[in-house]
Write a protein that holds these residues in place. Structure first.
Motif, PDB file in Angstrom:
ATOM      1  N   HIS A  90       0.830  -1.201   0.000  1.00 21.38           N
ATOM      2  CA  HIS A  90       0.000   0.000   0.000  1.00 21.38           C
ATOM      3  C   HIS A  90       0.866   1.253   0.000  1.00 21.38           C
ATOM      4  O   HIS A  90       1.880   1.307   0.686  1.00 21.38           O
ATOM      5  CB  HIS A  90      -0.906   0.001   1.229  1.00 21.38           C
ATOM      6  CG  HIS A  90      -1.502   1.352   1.495  1.00 21.38           C
ATOM      7  ND1 HIS A  90      -2.503   1.872   0.716  1.00 21.38           N
ATOM      8  CD2 HIS A  90      -1.197   2.306   2.407  1.00 21.38           C
ATOM      9  CE1 HIS A  90      -2.807   3.080   1.159  1.00 21.38           C
ATOM     10  NE2 HIS A  90      -2.031   3.371   2.176  1.00 21.38           N
ATOM     11  N   VAL A  91       0.454   2.251  -0.775  1.00 25.91           N
ATOM     12  CA  VAL A  91       1.052   3.585  -0.657  1.00 25.91           C
ATOM     13  C   VAL A  91      -0.072   4.611  -0.653  1.00 25.91           C
ATOM     14  O   VAL A  91      -1.120   4.401  -1.258  1.00 25.91           O
ATOM     15  CB  VAL A  91       1.989   3.958  -1.834  1.00 25.91           C
ATOM     16  CG1 VAL A  91       3.280   3.192  -1.771  1.00 25.91           C
ATOM     17  CG2 VAL A  91       1.297   3.784  -3.165  1.00 25.91           C
ATOM     18  N   CYS A  92       0.170   5.712   0.052  1.00 24.24           N
ATOM     19  CA  CYS A  92      -0.707   6.862  -0.116  1.00 24.24           C
ATOM     20  C   CYS A  92       0.004   7.795  -1.092  1.00 24.24           C
ATOM     21  O   CYS A  92       1.222   7.942  -1.042  1.00 24.24           O
ATOM     22  CB  CYS A  92      -0.942   7.558   1.220  1.00 24.24           C
ATOM     23  SG  CYS A  92      -2.360   6.891   2.112  1.00 24.24           S
ATOM     24  N   CYS A 101      -4.020   8.504   6.922  1.00 25.87           N
ATOM     25  CA  CYS A 101      -4.083   7.052   6.745  1.00 25.87           C
ATOM     26  C   CYS A 101      -3.428   6.355   7.940  1.00 25.87           C
ATOM     27  O   CYS A 101      -2.250   6.556   8.210  1.00 25.87           O
ATOM     28  CB  CYS A 101      -3.360   6.693   5.451  1.00 25.87           C
ATOM     29  SG  CYS A 101      -3.077   4.935   5.249  1.00 25.87           S
ATOM     30  N   CYS A 104      -0.146   4.405   6.940  1.00 28.35           N
ATOM     31  CA  CYS A 104       1.021   5.201   6.553  1.00 28.35           C
ATOM     32  C   CYS A 104       1.552   6.037   7.719  1.00 28.35           C
ATOM     33  O   CYS A 104       2.748   6.295   7.786  1.00 28.35           O
ATOM     34  CB  CYS A 104       0.694   6.070   5.350  1.00 28.35           C
ATOM     35  SG  CYS A 104       0.426   5.081   3.866  1.00 28.35           S
TER      36      CYS A 104
END
Ligand SMILES: [Zn+2]
Length: 268
Positions: A90-92, A101, A104
């Motif tokens: 996952h990345v923002c 988030c 994160c």
């Protein structure tokens, strides 16, 4: 760096107890038939096996990623592996979103703008060396377990030996959480303890589906310090809880720790 005020630090430390054998390999070489699996990772001088902080942190992050995917629509992932061996994490996309988030905030994100992790996980060192001196591997502190794996593609048997740290071994652990926004402390720490609880029902290291890597956490100390404490050493800028706690007990102490930063949002 702009936008990252440091209000203080919260340190959580204790023991990781192996309930089953643990294999965290030093390398990911291809396995030969009848060969020994990648050796257990060790301290270069003492030869004692240890648990890299990155392995523990990576596992907690993966559990969070999967839980969030279940809960969120449009959960964003990026391939950090190769096309043939994709590793989706996952990345923002940017720092603003990363700060909202829960994943994160704790573990960081490398989207278009980097958002550093608030959580540091240190390497876990062996505590009961004497106990492991009795292992068949002697001063290598490990055992070898014979496993008969089936090659998924060819269906050929691929017998091999896997080196593992025996059940009963104990390691210390330390995690440090940076307080960057007092309003987030309770939620971030609750999430951290939730992930540790999930890990106890999951596994650490390799060969989990064969039963390897079951661990239990015992927390022995939690300490919150405001940044002011480092300069003035005033008692009111520090809160220490020194007792043996299960994860569930520790979770109940979160408001006490968050309290010294004055950011309780009343949801605890
Ligand atoms: Zn995110």
């Amino acid at each position: 760096m702009l936008g990252r005020p440091l209000y203080g630090k919260i340190t959580i430390s204790g023991k990781v107890i192996l309930k089953t054998g643990l294999h965290i390999g030093a390398s990911k070489e291809t396995m030969e038939i009848g060969g020994l699996d990648s050796p257990v990772i060790r301290h270069p001088i003492t030869r004692e096996p240890y648990i890299p902080g990155s392995s523990l942190k990576g596992k907690l992050r993966t559990l969070f990623d999967r839980k969030m995917e279940k809960e969120m629509d449009n959960w964003k992932r990026r391939n950090i592996g190769t096309q043939r061996n994709p590793i989706m994490v996952h990345v923002c996309p940017n720092r603003d979103e990363a700060l909202k988030c829960p994943l994160c905030r704790l573990f960081g994100s490398s989207g278009d703008t980097n958002s550093p992790a608030r959580l540091t996980v240190r390497d876990c060192h062996l505590l009961n060396r004497e106990y492991l001196e009795g292992a068949e591997g002697g001063l290598e502190f490990t055992e070898w377990k014979f496993e008969n794996a089936i090659d998924r593609v060819t269906s050929a048997a691929n017998p091999r030996q896997i080196e593992r740290v025996p059940a009963g071994a104990e390691f210390d652990f330390e995690m440090v959480y940076d307080v960057e926004n007092p309003k987030d402390v309770e939620e971030d720490l609750k999430n951290l303890f939730m992930l540790m609880e999930m890990l106890e029902d999951d596994f650490l290291g390799g060969h989990g589906s064969r039963g390897y890597g079951k661990v239990e956490f015992c927390i022995t100390r939690m300490e919150a310090k405001k940044v002011e404490w480092y300069k003035e050493k005033k008692n009111e800028d520090k809160h220490e809880i020194l007792q043996e706690m299960s994860l569930r007990d520790a979770k109940e102490k979160i408001p006490e720790l968050a309290g010294i930063f004055g950011g309780s949002n009343g949801s605890g």
